[in-house]
Write an enzyme that holds these catalytic residues in place. Structure first.
Site, PDB file in Angstrom:
ATOM      1  N   HIS A   1      -8.898  -8.030  -0.393  1.00  0.00           N
ATOM      2  CA  HIS A   1      -8.341  -8.327   1.136  1.00  0.00           C
ATOM      3  C   HIS A   1      -9.498  -9.225   1.689  1.00  0.00           C
ATOM      4  CE1 HIS A   1      -5.724  -4.921   0.687  1.00  0.00           C
ATOM      5  NE2 HIS A   1      -5.204  -5.385   1.637  1.00  0.00           N
TER       6      HIS A   1
ATOM      7  N   GLU B   1      -8.502 -12.694   5.978  1.00  0.00           N
ATOM      8  CA  GLU B   1      -7.158 -12.104   6.630  1.00  0.00           C
ATOM      9  C   GLU B   1      -7.486 -12.459   8.227  1.00  0.00           C
ATOM     10  OE1 GLU B   1      -6.514  -8.079   6.326  1.00  0.00           O
ATOM     11  OE2 GLU B   1      -4.579  -7.893   7.179  1.00  0.00           O
TER      12      GLU B   1
ATOM     13  N   HIS C   1       0.755  -1.320  -0.074  1.00  0.00           N
ATOM     14  CA  HIS C   1       0.070   0.080  -0.047  1.00  0.00           C
ATOM     15  C   HIS C   1       0.747   1.242   0.115  1.00  0.00           C
ATOM     16  CE1 HIS C   1      -3.627  -2.042   1.106  1.00  0.00           C
ATOM     17  NE2 HIS C   1      -3.035  -3.010   1.461  1.00  0.00           N
TER      18      HIS C   1
ATOM     19  N   ASP D   1       2.836  -5.665   2.481  1.00  0.00           N
ATOM     20  CA  ASP D   1       1.642  -4.919   2.821  1.00  0.00           C
ATOM     21  C   ASP D   1       1.713  -3.336   3.234  1.00  0.00           C
ATOM     22  OD1 ASP D   1      -1.017  -5.028   3.202  1.00  0.00           O
ATOM     23  OD2 ASP D   1      -1.031  -5.801   5.021  1.00  0.00           O
TER      24      ASP D   1
HETATM   25  N1  ADE Z   1      -5.415  -1.664   4.278  1.00  0.00           N
HETATM   26  C1  ADE Z   1      -4.260  -1.548   4.409  1.00  0.00           C
HETATM   27  N2  ADE Z   1      -3.474  -2.743   4.961  1.00  0.00           N
HETATM   28  C2  ADE Z   1      -4.531  -3.540   5.222  1.00  0.00           C
HETATM   29  C3  ADE Z   1      -4.813  -4.771   5.652  1.00  0.00           C
HETATM   30  N3  ADE Z   1      -3.772  -5.591   6.374  1.00  0.00           N
HETATM   31  N4  ADE Z   1      -5.979  -5.369   5.923  1.00  0.00           N
HETATM   32  C4  ADE Z   1      -7.015  -4.792   5.207  1.00  0.00           C
HETATM   33  N5  ADE Z   1      -7.107  -3.452   4.782  1.00  0.00           N
HETATM   34  C5  ADE Z   1      -5.850  -3.094   4.699  1.00  0.00           C
HETATM   35 ZN    ZN Z   2      -3.209  -4.962   2.392  1.00  0.00          ZN
END
Ligand code: ADE
Ligand code: ZN
Length: 347
Positions: A207, A210, A23, A288
């Site tokens: 995403h 997670e 990101h 990430d």
């Molecule tokens: N935005 C940035 N990092 C994130 C993550 N690990 N999970 C969800 N949204 C995100």
């Molecule tokens: Zn992410």
């Protein structure tokens, strides 16, 4: 003689790498944040680097998904001008190149960059594209962009972001991502926006799985037509979802340090990366949010090897998998995978 830790790290750093899940807003130099805060008199409890650090990085905090996401809220205050947006973008690409990342898909949230100042989404997207273009000219790296949509946005805003992404395809935007709080915000409202974008040639990553249920991965693949899944580490709880990932050739974008810091996994030693590989799933290894997590892609490879018993051969395989899953035209993907295969043989 057995290689020392330093030998292995040096070798990992020298490998030509690919990051598919990084990101922009999680890739900001602390020094730059301090300078922006100073120059624009951003109202903060303090502006020295040591005081900024706990506001924008997770450091030694207890793992917590919401606290992790909260850093992005604070970071929204650091985008006061076009120059600032272009600077942070340029530096994010330059920093990846410094770690020998040779192909980067950098995702960014135009709303996050634009909202505090009321910039038009089109305009911030153009600034980001321009800065990436300039960074590519100055560094040994290829970079494409993914427009990120927050799960907490309205469907109307998501539609607008998809239009902005499509309008910048010639400027390096190759895909859409859905990010944010999967526990509170389902993906299904965005089904039509993502399907339409896919139909018009954008790639899709989401995403999911997670910190949330494997059903979120299924929703991302079936409803949003995701070709890749951000994280997806929770998929193992449902064999049917594992099978779906395999059947559809979906690539998982695993980010080890982030997974520990968000509480997605308990610790590095119990990270499911070895199991995902043993199941024959397609897995890439990524950062990430390097600045929030204080990591590099070299660090992520190192932690995979040292804590998860991943071999150097498996790391190289994950790099080639990333090339094959990159959001590029089929011929470019093939050519790039062949290039990485060749380079990694000697690395
Ligand atoms: N935005 C940035 N990092 C994130 C993550 N690990 N999970 C969800 N949204 C995100
Ligand atoms: Zn992410």
């Amino acid at each position: 003689m057995r290689p020392t830790i330093e030998d292995t790290r040096t070798r990992l750093c020298a490998l030509p790498k690919i990051d598919l899940h990084r990101h922009l807003e999680g890739s900001l130099r602390l020094q730059t944040l301090a300078e922006i805060a100073q120059e624009h008199e951003i109202d903060l409890p303090a502006r020295a680097i040591k005081d900024l650090r706990p506001l924008v990085t997770v450091g030694g905090e207890e793992p917590d998904f919401h606290r992790f996401l909260e850093k992005f809220r604070v970071l929204r205050r650091f985008y006061p001008t076009r120059e600032a947006v272009e600077r942070i973008t340029y530096e994010a690409v330059a920093d990846a190149a410094d770690d020998n990342v040779r192909y980067l898909e950098l995702r960014f949230n135009p709303v996050a960059l634009a909202r505090a100042q009321g910039f038009p989404l089109e305009e911030v997207t153009r600034w980001v594209c321009r800065a990436v273009e300039r960074a590519q000219r100055d560094h040994d790296i290829r970079a494409n962009l993914i427009v990120q949509i927050g799960r907490d946005e309205t469907v109307e805003t998501a539609g607008e972001l998809a239009r902005v992404a499509l309008a910048h395809r010639d400027a390096g935007v190759v895909g859409l991502d859905l990010a944010g709080d999967e526990e509170r915000f389902p993906a299904s409202p965005f089904k039509n926006v993502f399907r339409r974008a896919r139909g018009e040639g954008l790639h899709v990553t989401v995403h999911a799985g997670e910190v949330g249920s494997p059903a979120n991965v299924e929703e991302a693949i079936e409803d949003l037509q995701a070709e890749r899944i951000g994280h997806g580490v929770r998929c193992l709880a449902d064999p049917h979802v594992v099978e779906l990932i395999r059947e559809r050739n979906v690539t998982l974008e695993v980010c080890p340090t982030s997974n520990v810091q968000t509480g997605a996994v308990q610790d590095f030693w119990r990270h499911p990366l070895p199991d995902l590989l043993a199941l024959g799933l397609r897995v890439s290894i990524n950062t990430d949010d390097p600045s929030i997590s204080d990591t590099t892609l070299t660090d992520e490879y190192w932690v995979a090897m040292s804590a998860m018993r991943i071999t150097l051969e498996q790391i190289k395989r994950a790099i080639v998998t990333a090339a094959e899953a990159s959001f590029q035209p089929r011929e470019d993907r093939g050519r790039m995978a062949a290039w990485f295969r060749r380079e990694l043989q000697s690395g």
